[in-house]
Design an enzyme around this catalytic site. Structure first.
Site, PDB file in Angstrom:
ATOM      1  N   GLY A  91     -11.050  -1.957   1.413  1.00 21.07           N
ATOM      2  CA  GLY A  91     -10.081  -1.287   0.538  1.00 21.07           C
ATOM      3  C   GLY A  91     -10.618  -0.063  -0.169  1.00 21.07           C
TER       4      GLY A  91
ATOM      5  N   LYS B 289     -12.961  -5.852  10.582  1.00 21.56           N
ATOM      6  CA  LYS B 289     -13.729  -4.937   9.729  1.00 21.56           C
ATOM      7  C   LYS B 289     -15.176  -4.837  10.215  1.00 21.56           C
ATOM      8  CE  LYS B 289     -10.685  -5.828   5.804  1.00 21.56           C
ATOM      9  NZ  LYS B 289     -10.352  -6.798   4.748  1.00 21.56           N
TER      10      LYS B 289
ATOM     11  N   VAL C 118       0.833  -1.208   0.000  1.00 19.26           N
ATOM     12  CA  VAL C 118       0.000   0.000   0.000  1.00 19.26           C
ATOM     13  C   VAL C 118       0.869   1.261   0.000  1.00 19.26           C
ATOM     14  CG1 VAL C 118      -1.855   1.249   1.184  1.00 19.26           C
ATOM     15  CG2 VAL C 118      -1.822  -1.267   1.218  1.00 19.26           C
TER      16      VAL C 118
ATOM     17  N   GLU D 263     -10.728   5.172   5.804  1.00 15.84           N
ATOM     18  CA  GLU D 263     -11.561   4.540   4.760  1.00 15.84           C
ATOM     19  C   GLU D 263     -10.947   3.237   4.235  1.00 15.84           C
ATOM     20  OE1 GLU D 263     -14.202   3.342   3.012  1.00 15.84           O
ATOM     21  OE2 GLU D 263     -14.878   5.414   3.068  1.00 15.84           O
TER      22      GLU D 263
ATOM     23  N   ARG E 280      12.001  -0.371   6.670  1.00 22.82           N
ATOM     24  CA  ARG E 280      12.839  -1.208   7.534  1.00 22.82           C
ATOM     25  C   ARG E 280      14.262  -1.259   7.003  1.00 22.82           C
ATOM     26  NH1 ARG E 280       8.973  -5.561   9.326  1.00 22.82           N
ATOM     27  NH2 ARG E 280       8.669  -5.070  11.520  1.00 22.82           N
TER      28      ARG E 280
HETATM   29  N1  LIG Z   1      -2.605  -4.947   1.028  1.00 18.79           N
HETATM   30  C1  LIG Z   1      -3.908  -4.745   1.066  1.00 18.79           C
HETATM   31  O1  LIG Z   1      -4.621  -5.173   0.162  1.00 18.79           O
HETATM   32  C2  LIG Z   1      -4.526  -3.970   2.176  1.00 18.79           C
HETATM   33  C3  LIG Z   1      -5.886  -3.595   2.073  1.00 18.79           C
HETATM   34  C4  LIG Z   1      -6.463  -2.844   3.103  1.00 18.79           C
HETATM   35  C5  LIG Z   1      -5.713  -2.511   4.195  1.00 18.79           C
HETATM   36  N2  LIG Z   1      -4.405  -2.906   4.290  1.00 18.79           N
HETATM   37  C6  LIG Z   1      -3.656  -2.526   5.471  1.00 18.79           C
HETATM   38  O2  LIG Z   1      -2.609  -1.640   5.091  1.00 18.79           O
HETATM   39  C7  LIG Z   1      -1.498  -1.828   5.938  1.00 18.79           C
HETATM   40  C8  LIG Z   1      -0.267  -2.143   5.097  1.00 18.79           C
HETATM   41  O3  LIG Z   1      -0.521  -3.298   4.335  1.00 18.79           O
HETATM   42  P1  LIG Z   1       0.486  -3.793   3.183  1.00 18.79           P
HETATM   43  O4  LIG Z   1      -0.247  -4.823   2.416  1.00 18.79           O
HETATM   44  O5  LIG Z   1       1.046  -2.626   2.484  1.00 18.79           O
HETATM   45  O6  LIG Z   1       1.593  -4.497   4.071  1.00 18.79           O
HETATM   46  P2  LIG Z   1       3.119  -4.812   3.667  1.00 18.79           P
HETATM   47  O7  LIG Z   1       3.585  -5.859   4.585  1.00 18.79           O
HETATM   48  O8  LIG Z   1       3.221  -5.007   2.196  1.00 18.79           O
HETATM   49  O9  LIG Z   1       3.840  -3.422   4.010  1.00 18.79           O
HETATM   50  C9  LIG Z   1       4.159  -2.992   5.284  1.00 18.79           C
HETATM   51  C10 LIG Z   1       5.554  -2.384   5.199  1.00 18.79           C
HETATM   52  O10 LIG Z   1       5.841  -1.764   6.441  1.00 18.79           O
HETATM   53  C11 LIG Z   1       7.190  -2.068   6.766  1.00 18.79           C
HETATM   54  N3  LIG Z   1       7.339  -1.965   8.217  1.00 18.79           N
HETATM   55  C12 LIG Z   1       6.741  -2.720   9.162  1.00 18.79           C
HETATM   56  N4  LIG Z   1       7.109  -2.313  10.378  1.00 18.79           N
HETATM   57  C13 LIG Z   1       7.973  -1.283  10.198  1.00 18.79           C
HETATM   58  C14 LIG Z   1       8.698  -0.441  11.064  1.00 18.79           C
HETATM   59  N5  LIG Z   1       8.601  -0.584  12.382  1.00 18.79           N
HETATM   60  N6  LIG Z   1       9.467   0.531  10.537  1.00 18.79           N
HETATM   61  C15 LIG Z   1       9.560   0.696   9.206  1.00 18.79           C
HETATM   62  N7  LIG Z   1       8.885  -0.070   8.320  1.00 18.79           N
HETATM   63  C16 LIG Z   1       8.121  -1.056   8.817  1.00 18.79           C
HETATM   64  C17 LIG Z   1       7.439  -3.463   6.239  1.00 18.79           C
HETATM   65  O11 LIG Z   1       8.813  -3.672   6.033  1.00 18.79           O
HETATM   66  C18 LIG Z   1       6.636  -3.432   4.941  1.00 18.79           C
HETATM   67  O12 LIG Z   1       7.420  -3.016   3.850  1.00 18.79           O
HETATM   68  C19 LIG Z   1      -1.896  -2.930   6.926  1.00 18.79           C
HETATM   69  O13 LIG Z   1      -2.436  -2.346   8.090  1.00 18.79           O
HETATM   70  C20 LIG Z   1      -2.984  -3.664   6.172  1.00 18.79           C
HETATM   71  O14 LIG Z   1      -3.875  -4.333   7.021  1.00 18.79           O
HETATM   72  C21 LIG Z   1      -3.795  -3.612   3.289  1.00 18.79           C
HETATM   73  N1  LIG Z   2      -6.111  -9.634   3.516  1.00 18.98           N
HETATM   74  C1  LIG Z   2      -7.171  -8.726   3.199  1.00 18.98           C
HETATM   75  C2  LIG Z   2      -6.613  -7.458   2.627  1.00 18.98           C
HETATM   76  C3  LIG Z   2      -7.606  -6.333   2.599  1.00 18.98           C
HETATM   77  O1  LIG Z   2      -7.918  -5.862   3.853  1.00 18.98           O
HETATM   78  C4  LIG Z   2      -8.139  -9.396   2.220  1.00 18.98           C
HETATM   79  O2  LIG Z   2      -7.845 -10.480   1.709  1.00 18.98           O
HETATM   80  O3  LIG Z   2      -9.226  -8.841   1.995  1.00 18.98           O
HETATM   81 NA    NA Z   3     -13.012   1.380   2.067  1.00 24.44          NA
END
Ligand SMILES: NC(=O)c1ccc[n+]([C@@H]2O[C@H](COP(=O)([O-])OP(=O)(O)OC[C@H]3O[C@@H](n4cnc5c(N)ncnc54)[C@H](O)[C@@H]3O)[C@@H](O)[C@H]2O)c1
Ligand SMILES: N[C@@H](CCO)C(=O)O
Ligand code: NA
Length: 442
Positions: free
Chosen positions: A143, A214, A25, A138, A56
């Site tokens: 999503g 959710k 994201v 949101e 990281r």
């Molecule tokens: N991917 C999706 O489809 C989706 C949809 C809705 C919500 N979300 C939410 O969005 C958020 C991010 O999801 P994502 O899919 O991008 O996850 P991801 O694991 O791809 O990305 C998270 C990033 O944060 C970094 N990170 C974690 N802890 C850290 C720290 N202490 N310092 C610096 N960097 C750090 C990780 O290295 C990683 O690159 C989550 O809360 C997830 O639930 C994701």
């Molecule tokens: N893991 C979640 C990402 C979106 O929140 C899903 O499959 O819907």
């Molecule tokens: Na939404």
């Protein structure tokens, strides 16, 4: 009012943005801030300026100016030139502490973190209110699909009765594959992994924790009460079988993992909230039955609006970043025009109804001995618990017979007790599957 023309005297011309996390994201958020800079400036009335991105691994190439990267999110959040913090790290800590610090320091926060919000919205919303800044989320539910803002703002004058939907893409992909190809659960899960939907550890998705988080967020907003993940009854999809999907089809149904939030009236006439997540049979004619693959959909029923349906991509980097950026624009405009988004609203404080009291319908598949009178004995067990039967299907076998019973609505506790009693009957060799049935009014 033409966007960008009614600038308040003394309003900022630029707003500093910190992005915490550059994963699926975060990378898309950074891309949109960069690519859409001109349009965003016109819409906000000030430029968004990326002050830093917390990651990281500083050494990994990410296609952005290395000077923007930091591995110290706490220091980034505290910078004086940061006005808006975007948290897309995931997990409870450090996001909880980072968001609280940001809010206390007068920064608005946008987060996609449903796991955190389902537990700690109360304390974070209080910190936002005390500092007179925004907390927007949101992206945390479904999503890209606008559902938080419609519930909080568009329907603020109505009374929402029910919010029910498919809010987890991974499980919907698995169940759709099982229904469409006859694949079994493990095959469909492996395919979801290959396509990048399921994570290395898919537990939060397949066991319903993600959908429950959710549901907690949706129920809190819809019913102006505080509902946390622990208040949500939860069952996942790991025990749904190919046989369940096949027999659901024989009843003109399919199986979906549903998140259901509704107002229910207790025996004392008082309104309560039911928030629950489980795999359920729904009729193929139900609008949620056609939602397939990794798509999400949410159906909202409100007294005056009637039924509304929201559909789209509930996961994925770019779709989720779209929702994040919508919130960023709102938070940024509020900084420019000295406004503020809606506060947390929990005035109704409705209690949560335990699952045992919630009226549900069951689908029970069992193996029974093939003997005259067995059907009658089994029907008698349902009757003993006050549960009325809506449909029965018998599927013959050599020395065992598969019997499927669909009930009318009864308190979930009475249905669960009936199943326990069936499991102990001599005539029942095994209860192979118990699912609920939704989307009907019987
Ligand atoms: N991917 C999706 O489809 C989706 C949809 C809705 C919500 N979300 C939410 O969005 C958020 C991010 O999801 P994502 O899919 O991008 O996850 P991801 O694991 O791809 O990305 C998270 C990033 O944060 C970094 N990170 C974690 N802890 C850290 C720290 N202490 N310092 C610096 N960097 C750090 C990780 O290295 C990683 O690159 C989550 O809360 C997830 O639930 C994701
Ligand atoms: N893991 C979640 C990402 C979106 O929140 C899903 O499959 O819907
Ligand atoms: Na939404």
């Amino acid at each position: 009012m033409t966007e960008g023309t009614a600038q308040r005297t003394g309003a900022p011309t630029e707003l500093g943005v910190a992005v915490l996390g550059m994963g699926n994201v975060g990378a898309e958020v950074v891309r949109i801030i960069t690519e859409n800079a001109e349009d965003l400036r016109a819409r906000i009335g000030a430029s968004l300026v990326l002050r830093g991105v917390a990651v990281r691994d500083l050494e990994r190439g990410r296609g952005i100016d290395r000077a923007l990267l930091t591995d110290d999110p706490a220091a980034l959040v505290r910078r004086d030139d940061v006005d808006i913090v975007i948290e897309v790290l995931g997990g409870i800590e450090p996001p909880r502490e980072l968001i609280r610090t940001a809010l206390q320091q007068g920064k608005s926060v946008v987060t996609a973190n449903k796991a955190l919000l389902a537990e700690y919205t109360g304390e974070l919303a209080t910190a936002a209110a005390e500092a007179n800044v925004d907390l927007y989320f949101e992206a945390a539910v479904a999503g890209a699909i606008p559902v938080v803002r419609p519930l909080m703002q568009s329907l603020a004058g109505d009374k929402v009765q029910r919010v029910a939907g498919i809010v987890n893409g991974t499980t919907n992909f698995i169940l759709s594959a099982m229904a469409e190809t006859g694949a079994d659960y493990d095959e469909a899960l492996a395919e979801a992994g290959r396509l990048g939907y399921a994570e290395a550890d898919p537990t939060a998705d397949v066991e319903g924790y993600d959908a429950a988080a959710k549901a907690a967020i949706l129920a809190s907003i819809a019913f102006h009460s505080r509902v946390t993940a622990a208040d949500v009854y939860r069952e996942g999809i790991s025990s749904v079988t190919a046989e369940d999907l096949a027999s659901a089809a024989k009843f003109d149904c399919t199986v979906k993992l549903l998140s259901i939030c509704e107002r229910v009236v207790g025996d004392d006439g008082r309104e309560r909230i039911s928030a629950r997540v489980y795999p359920a049979l729904i009729p193929l004619s139900h609008p949620l039955a056609t939602v397939s693959g990794a798509y999400n959909a949410v159906v909202v029923e409100a007294v005056d609006a009637g039924r509304l349906m929201f559909y789209g991509q509930g996961a994925g980097g770019a779709p989720t970043a779209s929702a994040v950026m919508g919130d960023v624009v709102m938070a940024a405009r509020n900084k420019v025009y000295s406004g503020r988004g809606p506060l947390e609203s929990t005035y109704a404080s409705l209690p949560v109804m335990p699952i045992a009291q919630v009226p549900t319908r069951y689908y029970v598949a069992m193996n029974v001995v093939d003997r005259p009178g067995v059907l009658e004995t089994i029907a008698g067990e349902f009757a003993k618990h006050g549960v009325s039967i809506a449909a029965v299907r018998q599927e013959g076998g050599a020395d065992a017979t598969r019997l499927i019973v669909i009930t009318h609505r009864a308190p979930d506790g009475a249905l669960a007790e009936t199943v326990s009693a069936l499991e102990n009957m001599e005539a029942v060799t095994a209860v192979s599957s118990v699912l609920r049935m939704e989307g009907t009014h019987e």
